[in-house]
Enzyme design. Structure first.
Site, short mmCIF file in Angstrom:
data_model
loop_
_atom_site.label_atom_id
_atom_site.label_comp_id
_atom_site.label_asym_id
_atom_site.label_seq_id
_atom_site.Cartn_x
_atom_site.Cartn_y
_atom_site.Cartn_z
N SER A 98 10.38 -81.12 37.33
CA SER A 98 10.10 -81.19 35.91
C SER A 98 10.88 -80.14 35.13
O SER A 98 12.10 -80.06 35.23
CB SER A 98 8.59 -81.08 35.68
OG SER A 98 8.24 -81.46 34.38
N ASP A 222 7.27 -92.67 35.77
CA ASP A 222 7.11 -91.34 35.18
C ASP A 222 6.92 -91.45 33.67
O ASP A 222 7.77 -91.97 32.96
CB ASP A 222 8.35 -90.50 35.49
CG ASP A 222 8.13 -89.01 35.30
OD1 ASP A 222 7.33 -88.64 34.41
OD2 ASP A 222 8.75 -88.23 36.03
N HIS A 250 5.10 -88.99 37.57
CA HIS A 250 5.71 -87.67 37.49
C HIS A 250 5.43 -86.85 38.75
O HIS A 250 6.24 -86.02 39.14
CB HIS A 250 5.16 -86.94 36.26
CG HIS A 250 5.94 -85.75 35.84
ND1 HIS A 250 7.30 -85.78 35.63
CD2 HIS A 250 5.55 -84.46 35.60
CE1 HIS A 250 7.72 -84.59 35.27
NE2 HIS A 250 6.69 -83.77 35.25
#
Length: 269
Positions: A98, A222, A250
Site C-alpha cells: 500500500s 482492491d 487490498h
C-alpha cells in the site's frame, strides 16, 4: 531480536528482526494504518523455510516513535535508509504494501536502491493513490479528504469502516478486531498526516529509477489501491513481473496468503 533505531535526534524506529540467522533477508514495510504485525501470516511460513524476516514499524505507527512531523515519502524513505545501514543489510528484498509500496519506490529513486537487490510491491499506492488529470485510476480526492475528516472526528469508526473494505474474502469477527487494533496503535496525527500525503505525492518519475528485479502483486477487487494502479506500475517499471490475484482485495497477503507466500518465495529464491 528487537531494536530501536535512531533515525534522527528524538525519533526511533522499531524493528523486529524475527529470524536474524536466516538467509535471504526481506524487509517488510506495512501500509497505512497498521504496523509490522500485518505480515504475521508471512512470517509464520517464511521463517520455517529459513528466510530472515525483518518487520519495521514506520514512524508514527506501531511501536515506533510518533513525532508530529516527517510523514512525507522522502522522510519515510530516509528512515528506511537508516534501518538498512544500521543493520548492515545487503542483497535485501524490500517489500512494501500500500503506502509503503509507494515509499519503497521513492527509496529506490532517492537512495539509488542502496542495499536492495529485489523489490516487491503489493497493492502499492503508486504511481498515485488519487485520481489526477492525467491519471484517472485512483481514489477521488474527496474520498481522501473524508478519511482525514473522519480521522479527526471518530478515528476508531474510521478504522472500522476502512477494515470493511480492506479484505475481499470473509474474515471472522475476531480477525476484524485484531486488524482494528493494529490501526489503533498508531498516533492519530500520523494517521491523518499520511493520508494528507496521498493528496500530493506521486511516483511517476520515481518508477523509472527502479533498476532491480521487481515483483508486483495486486488484487483485482482492491477498493483502496485499485487494480489499474498495479497495471500502471508494471508499465512504468522496466522488466517487472506482474501477478494478478483474482480473489483478493487490498489485503491480498491474507485473502490469498498461500499464493502470496508462494509467489514471494519463488521470487526471492
Amino acid at each position: 531480536m528487537e531494536y530501536y533505531i535512531t533515525v534522527e535526534p528524538g525519533v526511533r524506529i522499531y524493528v523486529n528482526d524475527i529470524n536474524p540467522q536466516g538467509d535471504k533477508p526481506i524487509l517488510f514495510m506495512h501500509g497505512w494504518p497498521a504496523n509490522h504485525h500485518l505480515f504475521e501470516y508471512q512470517y509464520d511460513e517464511l521463517i520455517q523455510k529459513g528466510y530472515r524476516c525483518i518487520g519495521m514499524d514506520v514512524r508514527g505507527f506501531g511501536k515506533s516513535d510518533k513525532p508530529v512531523y516527517g510523514y512525507d515519502y522522502d522522510t519515510s524513505a530516509d528512515d528506511i535508509r537508516c534501518v538498512i545501514e544500521t543493520l548492515k543489510l545487503c542483497n535485501l528484498t524490500l517489500l512494501g504494501h500500500s503506502t509503503a509500496g509507494a515509499v519503497a519506490i521513492r527509496y529506490m529513486a532517492r537512495h539509488k536502491g542502496f542495499g536492495v537487490s529485489k523489490l516487491v510491491l503489493c497493492a502499492a499506492a503508486a504511481p498515485s493513490l488519487i485520481e489526477r488529470p492525467d491519471f484517472p485510476f485512483g481514489l477521488k480526492e474527496d474520498d481522501v479528504l473524508q478519511i482525514i475528516y473522519n480521522t479527526y472526528q471518530d478515528r476508531p469508526q474510521m478504522l472500522a469502516d476502512f477494515g470493511k473494505m480492506f479484505f475481499y474474502q470473509p474474515i471472522t469477527e475476531a480477525f476484524s478486531s485484531w486488524f482494528l487494533s493494529l490501526g489503533l496503535e498508531a498516533a492519530s496525527w500520523a494517521t491523518a498526516y499520511v493520508a494528507c500525503a496521498w493528496l500530493y505525492e506521486t511516483l511517476f518519475d520515481d518508477m523509472k529509477c527502479v533498476n532491480v528485479p521487481t515483483l508486483i502483486m495486486h488484487g483485482i477487487h482492491d477498493q483502496v489501491c485499485k487494480y489499474p494502479l498495479g497495471v500502471a506500475q508494471h508499465k512504468g517499471i522496466k522488466g517487472s513481473k506482474f501477478v494478478t490475484f483474482e480473489d483478493s482485495g487490498h489485503g491480498l497477503f491474507y485473502d490469498e496468503k498461500d499464493k502470496f507466500n508462494c509467489e514471494l518465495m519463488n521470487f526471492v529464491g
